[in-house]
Design an enzyme around this catalytic site. Structure first.
Site, PDB file in Angstrom:
ATOM      1  N   LYS A  83      48.965  71.973  -7.127  1.00 23.13           N
ATOM      2  CA  LYS A  83      48.298  71.187  -6.082  1.00 23.13           C
ATOM      3  C   LYS A  83      46.796  71.420  -6.219  1.00 23.13           C
ATOM      4  CE  LYS A  83      48.774  70.939  -0.991  1.00 23.13           C
ATOM      5  NZ  LYS A  83      49.547  71.478   0.155  1.00 23.13           N
ATOM      6  N   SER A 159      51.903  68.072   2.554  1.00 23.65           N
ATOM      7  CA  SER A 159      50.746  67.616   1.825  1.00 23.65           C
ATOM      8  C   SER A 159      50.853  67.863   0.304  1.00 23.65           C
ATOM      9  CB  SER A 159      49.492  68.316   2.346  1.00 23.65           C
ATOM     10  OG  SER A 159      49.581  69.711   2.184  1.00 23.65           O
ATOM     11  N   SER A 183      54.457  71.895   4.282  1.00 23.49           N
ATOM     12  CA  SER A 183      53.903  71.085   3.197  1.00 23.49           C
ATOM     13  C   SER A 183      54.507  71.325   1.825  1.00 23.49           C
ATOM     14  CB  SER A 183      52.382  71.264   3.121  1.00 23.49           C
ATOM     15  OG  SER A 183      51.753  70.542   4.147  1.00 23.49           O
TER      16      SER A 183
END
Lengths: 473, 62
Positions: A83, A159, A183
């Site tokens: 990420k 996310s 997330s």
């Protein structure tokens, strides 16, 4: 293991075994992964930045070491993604924002990135995410939404949407995300992959862009329980420079993968905790419970209050973190996060303090629940992936904005730092996961139950578009 | 529970803490503050013990 490794999206364990036994070179594996990403990423928008040159250089190093007789690490030659809130030396740490694009490049890799590379894994790029991690959808107005590989007109969840999509789409076998309120688990559920949020304080966060220091966790995505365990084990170890990291011995999960359920008392969450879900989330939980023969039901109390307290802390700490950026560069925020960060920055301290005190009380309440059980199963998300243009979801008869409903079952558990794996349940048109929840520091049991669900055929994470669908498992 | 019932209140609060809220964001900020206030109210209804329920934030000297 077949000779198809360079072209096929093999598991991390298979790749590492093939590389270690000279069946394939790390360079060939990396080139194949870069090729797959080049072909398939435009449809998924999972990757934002590639690190191809670095990846190939590292692959050649590993191949040279193996040629010299050096025993490679347990993840030798395995391509992985992170990420884009993880520091990668030489790149600005975007954290899904446009603002950070002008930041100074990171001078070193994040601690867990370094540990994975020490185990032989090879970073091939960074993935998209909701801005500054304040997101459950995977949408991002700067870089576009990450798209669900099982249906690119649907959300990945967020996310950590790009990392989940990269694994679900077979671009890489492993990826890292972060989980503050869900997330990792939410996109794992929507994209149909395994995701692990370890115990709060287990894995070091140093070198990751923060969101809510009180609640931030890092963790992996994978397509098998074994790969999840291998990755998690390679990242363990104390780091004194992360104030939240707890000084504990490494407790590997891999040796417990085949332990089965022996001695574990399992229960299924019931009552108010599981309210608000669709039939499919209930069905996913029921299938997992049935295959494991679980009859015990437990009520996880006060979930709504736990969600509320986590949300107050999140808003306030997130708002405080971005205070100066809000003052100086408000127009450059994603409209999806800006107003929430502003509101968080104005949250009275007494509310936050009260929420942190409730967290202490809630920890004790749930610890009591775990006196009579070892593992609790619960849904991960109340729905499978909504459409990208969908504004709301019907939850308990009420239209709820998509961004608020996806974390319904995930948020109360990260609030008190429990280890949780999201496990993809087979047999649905679109993927959906369940949570395997353990006591603090008992990740090994959590992953063992995930492995057992996989062994008994109820859990699977087929690569999207591979011809192996969820419904045909 | 809260007084976040107008854009003016949001603007004043922002000014008071040194974070001016541009007019075009005030309605969105107000709605989000109302939401936070409702959640804080729910948390506030939980009984807490002054001694046992210390905030779950900890600082460990190293």
């Amino acid at each position: 293991m077949t000779t198809e490794v360079p072209g096929a999206p093999a598991t991390a364990a298979d790749i590492a075994a093939a590389v270690a036994s000279h069946k394939v070179s790390a360079a060939a594996v990396v080139k194949a992964a870069l090729g797959r990403i080049g072909m398939r990423n435009p449809a998924f928008n999972a990757f934002v930045t590639m690190t191809a040159e670095r990846a190939l250089a590292r692959a050649w190093e590993i191949d040279n070491e193996i040629a010299r007789g050096v025993t490679p690490g347990p993840l030798a030659g395995v391509p992985f993604a992170v990420k884009n809130l993880y520091d990668v030396a030489g790149l600005p740490t975007l954290a899904g924002s446009r603002i950070n694009a002008s930041a100074r490049p990171a001078s070193a890799d994040a601690v867990v990135v370094r540990r994975l590379e020490e185990a032989g894994a090879i970073l091939v790029g960074t993935t998209g995410m909701g801005e500054y991690a304040y997101d459950f959808t995977g949408k991002n107005s700067h870089y576009g939404p990450t798209r669900n590989p099982h249906d690119t007109e649907r959300l990945t969840g967020g996310s950590s949407g790009g990392s989940a999509a990269a694994v679900a789409g077979g671009l890489v076998p492993l990826a890292l995300g972060s989980d503050t309120n869900g997330s990792i688990r939410v996109p794992a559920s929507l994209c149909g992959v395994f995701g692990l949020k370890p115990t709060f304080g287990r894995l070091p966060r140093r070198g990751t862009f923060p969101f809510v220091a009180s609640l931030d966790h890092v963790g992996p995505f994978a397509r098998t329980a074994r790969d999840l365990a291998l990755t998690y084990d390679a990242m363990q170890g104390f780091d004194a420079d992360d104030p939240a990291c707890v000084d504990r011995a490494v407790e590997p999960a891999t040796p417990s993968l085949n332990r089965g359920l022996g001695g574990l008392r399992l229960a299924v969450a019931s009552g108010d905790f599981v309210a608000g879900g669709t039939a499919e989330s209930g069905e996913a939980l029921a299938r997992a419970a049935a295959v494991l023969g679980i009859t015990l039901r437990v009520e996880i109390p006060e979930a709504a209050r736990a969600r509320a307290a986590a949300s107050v802390i999140t808003a306030a700490e997130g708002g405080a973190l971005h205070f100066e950026r809000l003052r100086a560069r408000a127009a450059e925020f994603d409209p999806n996060t800006r107003d929430r960060f502003f509101a968080g920055a104005l949250t009275p301290a007494a509310w936050v303090n009260r929420a942190q005190r409730f967290r202490q009380r809630y920890r004790r309440q749930i610890a009591k629940l775990f006196e009579s059980v070892d593992i609790i199963l619960a849904p991960t998300t109340p729905v499978s992936a909504p459409r990208l243009d969908q504004a709301s979801v019907l939850s308990a008869g009420i239209d709820v904005p998509v961004g608020r409903v996806l974390g319904l079952y995930a948020q109360p558990l990260s609030f008190i730092g429990l280890p949780v794996a999201s496990v993809p349940i087979a047999g649905f048109d679109m993927p959906i996961g369940i949570q395997v929840i353990g006591r603090p520091w008992e990740e090994a049991s959590v992953i063992a139950v995930a492995a057992e669900l996989e062994r008994r055929g109820v859990a699977a994470a087929p690569v999207a578009g591979s011809g192996t669908t969820f419904w045909s498992q | 529970m809260s007084g976040f019932d107008s854009d003016d209140a949001v603007a004043q609060l922002g000014m008071a803490v040194g974070l001016p809220i541009p007019p075009e964001y005030r309605e969105g900020v107000r709605q989000n503050l109302q939401l936070i206030a409702r959640m804080a109210e729910l948390v506030g209804e939980a009984p807490l013990d002054d001694a046992e329920d210390e905030p779950a934030t900890a600082f460990v000297p190293r």
